[in-house]
Design an enzyme around this catalytic site. Structure first.
Site, short mmCIF file in Angstrom:
data_model
loop_
_atom_site.label_atom_id
_atom_site.label_comp_id
_atom_site.label_asym_id
_atom_site.label_seq_id
_atom_site.Cartn_x
_atom_site.Cartn_y
_atom_site.Cartn_z
N SER A 37 0.84 -1.19 0.00
CA SER A 37 0.00 0.00 0.00
C SER A 37 0.88 1.25 0.00
CB SER A 37 -0.96 -0.05 1.19
OG SER A 37 -2.00 0.88 1.03
N ASP B 73 -9.86 -4.08 -5.23
CA ASP B 73 -9.30 -3.19 -4.21
C ASP B 73 -9.88 -1.79 -4.40
OD1 ASP B 73 -7.74 -1.72 -2.45
OD2 ASP B 73 -5.84 -2.60 -3.11
N HIS C 281 -8.09 -5.21 -0.81
CA HIS C 281 -6.81 -4.58 -0.46
C HIS C 281 -5.90 -5.53 0.32
CE1 HIS C 281 -4.29 -1.07 -0.13
NE2 HIS C 281 -4.23 -1.17 1.18
#
Length: 727
Positions: A560, A646, A684
């Site tokens: 991320s 995501d 995610h």
């Protein structure tokens, strides 16, 4: 009909995405982006490209399947597959979760709590009388490739269970209510909700959040259980797009709380749970730059706030407070401390803080003679060099002891019962590690790298016992470095597969995280963001220069915002890393932050700056955004992983990045391949089931292990004499 962007290539040939120029212009800067079209997941050509990338990744790494299987079996064989958590007392029940060998998801359970009886035995073979299954994730997930819970809430009278289910990975949930007496689901009316839900005190009403088109939780609604969703009532809407919304309740279930926060400012609203039709009251109106959290503590409120100190202080206020003018000082943070939150019990309050770069727990004794209500304090002490500690599950306020959770890089997650009177610890459960795990086989330490500007940056290391820094070993360096999120040391069963292959595993505590207080975070955000990336490179240099890692055997990994860090680091120092893994990476940061219609963009402006309005921010972000700065250079082998659903970091970003990297790298694509792997049904966090997650980790780490020449059996100590793949 448009021409397909991808012609299925031979399996050993990297896919080539078609170039379709898209032009953007901001502040007089014109940028032509050939890969921006890789954004619409409903476009068959986009999906075809992702599938071609998956096929290529599988083909290139097909020879690693035995290693993947080996790593998976190592993780599985070390894990107590059939297990249960420590039962926790709440009202007339003990609550706990179980896992079963062969099952992907946890089973939530409870058993009657008989007054005066001992806590049920948390050992695997223990039979718990009167056990009731509340929710079996394995049954709920049937027919779905993905399954995750966004809420799990018991009504105060213990009659109802509310839970929220996501079966796509897009973090939009279906809310369900189960009658625990009959076992029947009695309410499925509410769909498309955000995280969290809270019952009113009588269990008749349920509060939940909804997200807007940019995935920002912005509304709290009240639902009467058993009625149509069309009758639900909007109780609060947050129109400032910088602010995020969260929902919670007090430990005694008497207060329902809405937390509203931007990256720099917050506001809390509370409601008496016995009056669910009433109005939420603001504890203190928001003031720009002031953040605060509220904890109801019987006859008063405890408040952690930064109104007077960047590292926050602890205050108390009347239960009916409506202004910060009513806050009274209780405890100020000392140098080297950062107050993070407080939990209230009948006899104590417990402060969570950071101290000297590590997590810490401070107990404040109740003192009825003190105006604040609290008196003497003491900290919980631990003797390992790096660790994480915090409170576990403690749902009851009237308790003579607290559940405390401790772990480190070598100590498995350990749950203690901490006696508040004697200050003694009783071991309740330590995470089982099968196969004869001995923590003495590994060593952990903290070292300090020197950044470009002379700042000392901490690194936490773990490695096989007896290792010497002779410059021979493989290493994996990880970091995150954003949002004041700290990368605290933790125990990992999966990591043993690296350590037993001779790895040095290191966590770089770079600026932008919160390890060393608020200033540490502030020095790695906005127009000081580059410090995050240069700190990481400095930590990589330190590992090599001090001899902990062979110069051509260093891997790096981040996810991320940590994936942004990886992308920026390989642009800054491509020759420093042999291989990197960027998971759901935020590598096209400028494009995303320029588009307010995308998820999370506006709420992120206080983290990165607003390049739409500020030309200096635009230029600064363009100077580090990984996709914008790929150059003709000898890049390391790169694995980018993402998920089609995501909602936080679109798959578009790594897809574009990989296409541009392949255009520019001067490295041999056979020796240092650049791969994109997309989970087609996930979010995610990647795959949801534990066995699927282990398979995913095995796939990723096999690639890293192979690249640094450590693909021997796990029992081997692959130090001196083992060489990486030919460069």
């Amino acid at each position: 009909m448009s021409t397909p962007a991808v012609t299925p290539p031979p399996s050993t040939t990297p896919p080539r995405a078609e170039q379709r120029d898209t032009t953007r212009e901001h502040h007089g800067d014109v940028v032509v982006d050939p890969y921006e079209w890789l954004r619409d997941k409903a476009d068959p050509t986009v999906v075809a490209h992702l599938e071609a990338e998956n096929a290529y990744a599988e083909s290139v790494t097909a020879g690693l399947q035995p290693l993947r299987d080996e790593i998976f079996e190592e993780i599985r064989s070390r894990t107590q597959e059939t297990d249960l958590s420590v039962p926790v007392a709440s009202g007339p029940w003990w609550y706990y979760s179980r896992s079963y060998e062969g099952s992907q998801y946890a089973v939530e359970c409870r058993a009657p709590r008989v007054e005066g009886s001992a806590r049920p035995d948390p050992e695997v073979g223990a039979t718990i009388e009167g056990e009731q299954v509340l929710l079996d994730g394995n049954l709920e997930s049937k027919g779905h490739e993905f399954f995750a819970l966004g809420a799990l809430s018991i009504s105060p009278d213990h009659r109802l269970l509310a839970y929220a289910v996501d079966t796509e990975g897009d973090e939009r949930f279906a809310l369900r209510v189960k009658d625990l007496g009959s076992g029947e689901v009695i309410d499925t009316a509410v769909q498309e909700v955000g995280y969290g839900c809270v019952f009113s005190f009588d269990g008749r009403h349920l509060f939940y959040t909804r997200v807007d088109e940019t995935w920002r939780p912005h509304q709290t609604w009240r639902h009467e259980v058993g009625t149509p969703a069309e009758q639900d009532v909007l109780v609060h809407q947050e129109d400032d797009e910088r602010f995020w919304m969260g929902l919670g309740s007090s430990r005694d279930d008497r207060w329902i709380m809405i937390g509203l926060g931007s990256k720099t400012t917050s506001e809390v609203r509370i409601l008496d749970a016995t009056d669910p039709l009433g109005e939420f009251r603001v504890v203190a109106p928001r003031r720009e730059g002031v953040e605060y959290d509220v904890e109801p503590a019987a006859d008063r409120l405890l408040i952690v706030h930064n109104a007077d100190s960047v590292d926050s202080d602890l205050a108390w206020a009347p239960l009916d407070a409506t202004s910060a003018d009513q806050w009274n000082p209780l405890m100020r943070s000392a140098d080297g401390e950062r107050f993070q939150g407080v939990e209230a019990f009948d006899d104590v309050a417990v402060l969570a803080l950071r101290k000297d770069g590590l997590t810490a727990v401070r107990v404040l004794d109740r003192d009825p003679d003190s105006p604040s209500g609290y008196g003497a304090t003491h900290d919980l002490d631990f003797d390992e060099p790096v660790y994480s500690v915090g409170l576990g599950e403690n749902p009851e306020s009237a308790t003579p002891s607290l559940q405390v959770v401790f772990e480190s890089l070598v100590t498995p997650r350990t749950v203690f019962d901490y006696d508040l009177r004697t200050r003694e610890y009783t071991l309740l459960k330590r995470q089982p590690v099968l196969g004869g795990y001995d923590p003495a086989q590994y060593e952990q330490r903290r070292e300090w790298a020197t950044a470009q500007d002379g700042t000392k940056v901490p690194i936490s290391l773990v490695y096989p016992a007896g290792s010497v820094p002779d410059g021979s070993r493989p290493g994996l360096l990880t970091a995150y470095g954003s949002y004041e999120i700290s990368s605290d040391p933790y125990f990992s069963v999966a990591r043993l597969s690296l350590l037993q292959r001779g790895f040095v595993y290191a966590i770089a505590h770079v600026r932008g995280g919160g390890e060393l207080g608020r200033a540490w975070y502030d020095q790695g955000k906005l127009t000081q963001k580059r410090a995050t990336f240069t700190d990481f490179v400095a930590c990589a240099d330190h590992l090599v220069e001090t001899g902990w890692v062979h110069p051509d055997r260093l891997a790096a990994e981040g996810g991320s915002a940590g994936g942004l860090l990886i992308g920026a680091a390989v642009n800054l120092a491509p020759e420093r890393f042999r291989v990197v893994h960027a998971a759901v990476p935020f590598v096209d940061a400028l494009t995303t932050i320029l588009d307010p219609s995308l998820p999370l963009t506006v709420v992120e402006w206080e983290e990165w700056g607003n390049p739409l309005e500020d030309p200096e921010v635009y230029a600064y972000m363009k100077g580090y955004s990984p996709y914008e700065n790929v150059s003709r250079a000898p890049y390391p082998a790169i694995l980018a992983t993402t998920s089609l659903n995501d909602t936080r970091v679109y798959f578009t970003e790594p897809a574009k990045w990989v296409a541009r990297l392949r255009e520019h790298t001067t490295s041999d694509p056979e020796q240092r391949p650049i791969l994109l792997r997309t989970e087609m049904v996930a979010g995610h966090g990647g795959k949801s089931g534990r066995y699927d997650s282990w398979r995913q980790v095995a796939w990723e780490w096999a690639f890293l292990i192979d690249q640094v020449g450590a693909a021997g059996h796990a029992a081997a100590d692959l130090g001196e004499g083992v060489q990486p793949r030919t460069s």
